[in-house]
Design an enzyme around this catalytic site. Structure first.
Site, short mmCIF file in Angstrom:
data_model
loop_
_atom_site.label_atom_id
_atom_site.label_comp_id
_atom_site.label_asym_id
_atom_site.label_seq_id
_atom_site.Cartn_x
_atom_site.Cartn_y
_atom_site.Cartn_z
N THR A 177 1.00 -1.07 -0.01
CA THR A 177 -0.05 -0.18 -0.02
C THR A 177 0.99 1.25 -0.02
OG1 THR A 177 -0.07 0.02 2.43
CG2 THR A 177 -1.88 -1.11 1.30
N HIS A 178 0.44 2.09 -0.67
CA HIS A 178 1.44 3.41 -1.09
C HIS A 178 2.98 3.16 -1.50
CE1 HIS A 178 -1.53 5.11 2.13
NE2 HIS A 178 -1.44 4.11 2.67
N SER A 299 18.19 -0.62 -26.32
CA SER A 299 18.32 0.84 -26.58
C SER A 299 19.50 0.86 -27.50
CB SER A 299 19.09 1.27 -25.09
OG SER A 299 19.80 2.23 -25.23
N LYS A 305 20.47 -2.53 -21.77
CA LYS A 305 19.05 -2.32 -21.48
C LYS A 305 18.22 -3.25 -22.06
CE LYS A 305 17.42 1.30 -20.14
NZ LYS A 305 16.60 2.60 -20.44
N ASN A 307 14.02 -2.88 -22.67
CA ASN A 307 12.80 -1.92 -22.13
C ASN A 307 11.66 -2.77 -22.49
OD1 ASN A 307 14.88 -0.14 -21.77
ND2 ASN A 307 14.73 0.61 -23.81
N GLU A 312 4.58 -0.27 -21.70
CA GLU A 312 4.73 1.42 -21.68
C GLU A 312 3.72 1.79 -22.72
OE1 GLU A 312 8.71 3.06 -21.33
OE2 GLU A 312 9.34 0.90 -21.49
#
Ligand code: ARG
Length: 480
Positions: A177-178, A299, A305, A307, A312
């Site tokens: 939570t949070h 990348s 990387k 991704n 996204e």
């Protein structure tokens, strides 16, 4: 398109009779001059509404059959219309159909071709209808099929999530939570949360379908028609549940499309939340999961990387679906009854909503089973952050303490563990008893992840047993 309003004021100023008046524009009879070229492009919709061709033809055939049954047109006319439509269908399927801006939209293009192919019977097809009730029918037919495909894809995505949940019924992970570690949960339980969301989405689409699946044809331009039509006949043959009740409403409202976009927005919102989590979990900071390489990109500059482009993009595309919902709501809000040309603007947002949601669901349904789960990383994260503190408090309550007192005791224990840099489960029994003498040997069970998880075995709980039972129920629900 940069068209200034002044050029749109067609026939406002009386001019000399135009020398050349192109034949074949269905409504051109009362016009003194041909439509301005730019205006023609501005008002035409054929570039995008040709997507409705199949449904336009289906609707026309059903209409023609009813007209023949009611003897408004002859049997011979009907045979000619059916033959012509069969050729047009083939021409479109094979990419040979010559779409023309001059004929404005999908309806007039097809009607013009029909008349070219079969002559006068083609000119009789439009008896007792208008493009207004025709387009309202076409969109409903088209959207009904697309909606069914989307409902099927939601089911497929649910199955993917359920299967993954079952395999991870006892995979411990931190629940947040949070975005702070709160209590341990199982990964299976976490995935089943999304199954609930997508199941509600599926229900919403199916509910939307009920209101969508009514036939507006017969409303004609707005006031109905004086021909002896049989709307129920057409409704049955096109698979509609019923006919619409009011002709003015039938041709003017697009609330069914807006409702669809509302359902789509909610489904994309759920996809977007899942995407956000996949992105976080895949980040090396979490390292909980890995998505299959075919859903990722590298990348061009940073060789290390990988991704998570798909989630996204899905998160990003959610915005455009919300935008289409807003566009349609705004399109509708100022229109007086009945049909207004504004409604032609309903198609592109609707088409793009369908395409975006359809592709996103199809990709997610295939991607989810490919997720690789790092159980060790999840488990390790669940043992950090004193995730079993609430379990210790509950334990003390069961031994007779008031919850607020128990909360206080545990808070002190957590502080001690924190200074020593260990987890609660690593404190010795003697140390724990200093905080409260009611703590006994049996505390070990509640302080471990497995103990904490196993205790929450009610319906809706995170215990492995509860997850397995929920998996069975979710599967049964989908099979209905
Ligand atoms: N292309 C139009 C639309 O999409 C069809 C209906 C046109 N009706 C009219 N009266 N101009 O809404």
């Amino acid at each position: 398109m940069p068209t200034r309003p002044s050029s749109a004021r067609r026939a406002a100023v009386p001019r000399k009779k135009a020398a050349t008046k192109k034949p074949g524009v269905a409504w051109s009879g009362r016009f003194a001059e041909p439509v301005d070229e730019r205006v023609k492009r501005y008002t035409a919709s054929v570039d995008f509404d040709k997507r409705l061709a199949r449904d336009d033809i289906d609707g026309s055939i059903a209409h023609a059959r009813m007209l023949a049954a009611k003897k408004v047109i002859s049997r011979k006319d009907l045979v000619a219309i059916e033959r012509g439509m069969a050729s047009i269908r083939r021409e479109i399927q094979e990419g040979r159909f010559d779409w023309s801006l001059d004929a404005e939209d999908v309806h007039l293009n097809i009607e013009r071709r029909l008349t070219a192919l079969v002559g006068d019977p083609g000119k009789r097809l439009h008896t007792a209808r208008s493009r207004n009730d025709q387009v309202a029918t076409d969109i409903r037919l088209w959207l009904r099929r697309e909606l069914d495909a989307i409902v099927a894809l939601l089911g497929k995505l649910e199955v993917a999530l359920i299967d993954t949940a079952e395999k991870n019924a006892d995979t411990a992970m931190p629940g947040f939570t949070h975005l702070q570690v709160a209590q341990p949960v199982t990964f299976g339980h976490h995935l089943l949360a999304y199954v609930e969301m997508f199941e509600r989405d599926r229900e919403r689409f199916l509910d939307c379908r009920k209101r969508l699946n009514r036939l507006p044809l017969g409303a004609a331009a707005l006031a109905g028609t004086s021909y002896p039509i049989d709307r129920e006949h057409v409704a049955r043959s096109l698979g509609f549940d019923a006919v619409t009740e009011n002709s003015l409403d039938s041709v003017s409202d697009r609330d069914f499309a807006i409702e669809f976009c509302g359902c789509a927005s909610l489904a994309m919102m759920h996809i977007s939340r899942l995407s956000e989590e996949l992105i976080l979990w895949m980040s090396p900071r979490f390292g909980f999961i890995m998505l299959p390489d075919r859903y990722c990109t590298g990348s061009s500059i940073m060789p290390q990387k990988k991704n998570p482009d798909v989630p996204e993009l899905a998160r990003g595309k959610t915005g455009r679906v919300y935008g289409h919902l807003m566009a349609l709501l705004t399109l509708m809000k100022g229109q007086p009854l009945a049909y207004n040309k504004d409604n032609q603007e309903d198609k592109e947002p609707l088409f793009d909503t369908v395409d975006t949601l359809h592709d996103t669901l199809a990709i997610f349904a295939e991607m989810i089973p490919g997720i690789r789960v790092n159980r060790e990383r999840m488990r390790a994260a669940a043992t950090e952050g004193y995730a079993t503190a609430t379990d210790l408090a509950d334990y003390l309550v069961k031994k007779g303490l008031a919850f607020r007192d128990a909360h206080e005791v545990v808070a002190r224990a957590v502080r001690q563990a924190e200074t020593r840099g260990v987890d609660l489960a690593e404190l010795s029994l003697a140390e724990l008893r200093e905080f409260s003498p009611v703590i006994g040997r049996d505390v070990a069970k509640v302080l471990t992840l497995e103990g904490s998880l196993a205790g929450r075995k009610h319906i809706g709980g995170t215990a492995p047993a509860a997850v397995r039972a929920a998996v069975v129920r979710a599967r049964r629900r989908l099979a209905r």
